[in-house]
Scaffold this active site. Structure first.
Site, PDB file in Angstrom:
ATOM      1  CB  ALA A 141      54.411  37.124  42.492  1.00 16.87           C
ATOM      2  CD  GLU A 146      54.716  29.656  41.600  1.00 10.61           C
ATOM      3  OE1 GLU A 146      55.333  28.721  41.449  1.00 10.61           O
ATOM      4  OE2 GLU A 146      54.869  30.502  40.929  1.00 10.61           O
ATOM      5  CD  GLU A 163      53.679  31.664  36.868  1.00 12.52           C
ATOM      6  OE1 GLU A 163      54.118  32.606  37.504  1.00 12.52           O
ATOM      7  OE2 GLU A 163      52.998  31.199  36.909  1.00 12.52           O
ATOM      8  N   GLY A 187      56.797  33.515  39.310  1.00 15.38           N
ATOM      9  CA  GLY A 187      56.471  34.698  38.352  1.00 15.38           C
ATOM     10  C   GLY A 187      57.501  35.073  37.328  1.00 15.38           C
TER      11      GLY A 187
HETATM   12  N1  CO8 Z   1      59.427  38.482  46.823  1.00 20.75           N
HETATM   13  C1  CO8 Z   1      59.794  39.341  47.525  1.00 20.75           C
HETATM   14  N2  CO8 Z   1      61.024  39.333  48.159  1.00 20.75           N
HETATM   15  C2  CO8 Z   1      61.697  38.559  47.670  1.00 20.75           C
HETATM   16  C3  CO8 Z   1      61.404  37.346  46.788  1.00 20.75           C
HETATM   17  C4  CO8 Z   1      60.035  37.366  46.210  1.00 20.75           C
HETATM   18  N3  CO8 Z   1      59.722  36.358  45.489  1.00 20.75           N
HETATM   19  N4  CO8 Z   1      62.506  36.627  46.536  1.00 20.75           N
HETATM   20  C5  CO8 Z   1      63.584  37.183  47.063  1.00 20.75           C
HETATM   21  N5  CO8 Z   1      63.241  38.158  47.976  1.00 20.75           N
HETATM   22  C6  CO8 Z   1      64.057  39.049  48.900  1.00 20.75           C
HETATM   23  C7  CO8 Z   1      64.140  38.297  50.058  1.00 20.75           C
HETATM   24  O1  CO8 Z   1      63.209  38.485  51.109  1.00 20.75           O
HETATM   25  C8  CO8 Z   1      65.489  39.037  50.519  1.00 20.75           C
HETATM   26  O2  CO8 Z   1      65.039  40.294  51.138  1.00 20.75           O
HETATM   27  P1  CO8 Z   1      65.795  40.871  52.748  1.00 20.75           P
HETATM   28  O3  CO8 Z   1      67.305  40.864  52.068  1.00 20.75           O
HETATM   29  O4  CO8 Z   1      65.098  42.061  52.702  1.00 20.75           O
HETATM   30  O5  CO8 Z   1      65.731  39.722  53.449  1.00 20.75           O
HETATM   31  C9  CO8 Z   1      66.308  39.294  49.382  1.00 20.75           C
HETATM   32  O6  CO8 Z   1      65.159  39.334  48.349  1.00 20.75           O
HETATM   33  C10 CO8 Z   1      67.477  38.241  48.896  1.00 20.75           C
HETATM   34  O7  CO8 Z   1      66.848  36.936  48.915  1.00 20.75           O
HETATM   35  P2  CO8 Z   1      67.412  35.871  49.877  1.00 20.75           P
HETATM   36  O8  CO8 Z   1      68.099  36.268  51.177  1.00 20.75           O
HETATM   37  O9  CO8 Z   1      66.301  34.880  50.157  1.00 20.75           O
HETATM   38  O10 CO8 Z   1      68.541  35.314  48.843  1.00 20.75           O
HETATM   39  P3  CO8 Z   1      68.985  33.741  48.916  1.00 20.75           P
HETATM   40  O11 CO8 Z   1      70.018  33.721  48.005  1.00 20.75           O
HETATM   41  O12 CO8 Z   1      69.075  33.157  50.085  1.00 20.75           O
HETATM   42  O13 CO8 Z   1      67.661  33.045  48.189  1.00 20.75           O
HETATM   43  C11 CO8 Z   1      66.093  32.329  46.612  1.00 20.75           C
HETATM   44  C12 CO8 Z   1      67.295  33.066  46.829  1.00 20.75           C
HETATM   45  C13 CO8 Z   1      66.227  30.882  46.542  1.00 20.75           C
HETATM   46  C14 CO8 Z   1      65.673  32.975  45.119  1.00 20.75           C
HETATM   47  C15 CO8 Z   1      65.118  32.683  47.572  1.00 20.75           C
HETATM   48  O14 CO8 Z   1      65.194  34.176  47.850  1.00 20.75           O
HETATM   49  C16 CO8 Z   1      63.435  32.464  47.577  1.00 20.75           C
HETATM   50  O15 CO8 Z   1      63.297  31.322  47.434  1.00 20.75           O
HETATM   51  N6  CO8 Z   1      62.798  33.368  47.177  1.00 20.75           N
HETATM   52  C17 CO8 Z   1      61.244  33.444  47.092  1.00 20.75           C
HETATM   53  C18 CO8 Z   1      61.143  32.676  45.558  1.00 20.75           C
HETATM   54  C19 CO8 Z   1      59.631  32.223  45.408  1.00 20.75           C
HETATM   55  O16 CO8 Z   1      59.022  31.544  46.026  1.00 20.75           O
HETATM   56  N7  CO8 Z   1      58.932  32.544  44.139  1.00 20.75           N
HETATM   57  C20 CO8 Z   1      57.581  32.561  43.987  1.00 20.75           C
HETATM   58  C21 CO8 Z   1      56.987  33.636  44.512  1.00 20.75           C
HETATM   59  S1  CO8 Z   1      55.097  33.583  44.153  1.00 20.75           S
HETATM   60  C22 CO8 Z   1      54.894  33.566  42.263  1.00 20.75           C
HETATM   61  O17 CO8 Z   1      55.693  34.019  41.783  1.00 20.75           O
HETATM   62  C23 CO8 Z   1      53.424  33.492  42.113  1.00 20.75           C
HETATM   63  C24 CO8 Z   1      53.170  34.138  40.533  1.00 20.75           C
HETATM   64  C25 CO8 Z   1      51.774  34.428  40.524  1.00 20.75           C
HETATM   65  C26 CO8 Z   1      51.164  35.192  41.701  1.00 20.75           C
HETATM   66  C27 CO8 Z   1      49.765  35.330  41.455  1.00 20.75           C
HETATM   67  C28 CO8 Z   1      49.293  36.392  42.486  1.00 20.75           C
HETATM   68  C29 CO8 Z   1      48.392  35.976  43.758  1.00 20.75           C
END
Ligand code: CO8
Length: 263
Positions: free
Chosen positions: A66, A134, A114, A111
């Site tokens: 998400a 998460e 999921e 997400g």
């Molecule tokens: N949301 C928003 N932006 C994101 C997300 C995300 N989930 N994942 C990556 N991005 C963005 C980064 O912020 C970055 O943006 P910018 O270039 O502007 O800084 C860009 O994408 C590239 O990402 P990274 O620089 O972080 O790339 P890396 O190769 O260093 O890392 C990862 C890749 C490991 C995938 C890392 O980006 C990461 O950990 N992402 C988040 C993963 C995460 O925690 N996902 C779970 C999110 S919560 C969820 O899904 C809950 C679902 C239910 C929600 C219910 C609602 C309330």
């Protein structure tokens, strides 16, 4: 609806839905969820495709979860509504009467994992990574992850994945039964499309019945599941495609299925 965050096309009766926000690793914001829902509704209502493939744009991510940038704007009620919205759409995918393949080309986290789990099966690139991170944000999976993951990989492994936030490689996910097949990154989409096109030429009543009976059967006891199977078997047996299947076999030729969802 004009789409901003997804792409959708149909090739040889196979719908290809691509989540298209590569700059944020295809993170799901409310608008992206709305657009996914619109495609799913159109497929249900207008019979646009016989098989659906869901994938992510770029070579890095399927969907990295998400959209975390939405979280600070949300209070508890809005978070509940957002979780419910994602869950409802993923149920629509699970209940779509055609096969849905998740073509996981990179990160499938939160997400994204999921979304993939709501599809009928997952084909993954060797580069794919799966997980429910998460916990590292101080929250829990909200789009069905705790429930589908536990059903797919078992209670202990699902708890380990959700409680530690660990990532799984494609091969580890395959060993756990989460992923059906792993392909080289450059071969993933072609192999997925090959299987999708082959299924698009099969008997649709039977495909729908397999999907329904396996999904419902996993929720109920064996005897009731087998009773459902017998009913669905009868429905597929009386379809036009079943007559064509048997006739073609006896005439020693390839069957030509009409692919209708109606008997
Ligand atoms: N949301 C928003 N932006 C994101 C997300 C995300 N989930 N994942 C990556 N991005 C963005 C980064 O912020 C970055 O943006 P910018 O270039 O502007 O800084 C860009 O994408 C590239 O990402 P990274 O620089 O972080 O790339 P890396 O190769 O260093 O890392 C990862 C890749 C490991 C995938 C890392 O980006 C990461 O950990 N992402 C988040 C993963 C995460 O925690 N996902 C779970 C999110 S919560 C969820 O899904 C809950 C679902 C239910 C929600 C219910 C609602 C309330």
């Amino acid at each position: 609806m004009a789409y901003e965050n997804i792409l959708f096309e149909v090739k040889d009766n196979v719908g290809i839905l691509t989540i298209n926000r590569p700059k944020v690793l295809n993170a799901l914001n409310p608008k992206t969820l709305d657009e996914i829902e619109d495609v799913i509704d159109r497929i249900s209502e207008e019979n646009l495709a016989r098989v659906l493939v869901i994938t992510g744009a770029g070579d890095k991510a399927f969907v990295a979860g998400a959209d975390i940038s939405e979280f600070p704007k949300m209070n508890s009620l809005q978070a509940r509504l957002f979780a419910k919205k994602g869950q409802d759409i993923f149920f629509k995918i699970e209940e779509l009467p055609i096969p849905v393949i998740a073509c996981v080309n990179g990160y499938a986290l939160g997400g994204g994992c999921e979304l993939a789990m709501s599809c009928d099966f997952i084909y993954a690139s060797e580069k794919a990574r799966f997980g429910q991170p998460e916990i590292n944000l101080g929250i829990i999976p909200g789009f069905g992850g705790t429930q589908r993951l536990a059903r797919l990989v078992g209670r202990a492994k699902a708890k380990e994945i959700c409680m530690t936030g660990m990532q799984l490689s494609a091969l580890e996910a395959k060993e756990l039964g989460l992923v059906a097949q792993v392909f080289k990154p450059e071969e993933l989409i072609d192999k997925t499309m090959e299987v999708a096109k082959s299924m698009a030429n099969k008997a649709m009543v039977a495909l729908r019945a397999i999907k329904e009976v396996i999904n419902k059967g996993l929720e109920i006891d064996l005897r009731t599941g087998c009773a459902l199977e017998a009913e669905a078997f009868a429905t597929s047996f009386s379809s036009e495609d079943a007559k064509e299947g048997a006739t073609a076999f006896l005439e020693k030729r390839k069957p030509v299925f009409k692919g209708s969802l109606i008997n």
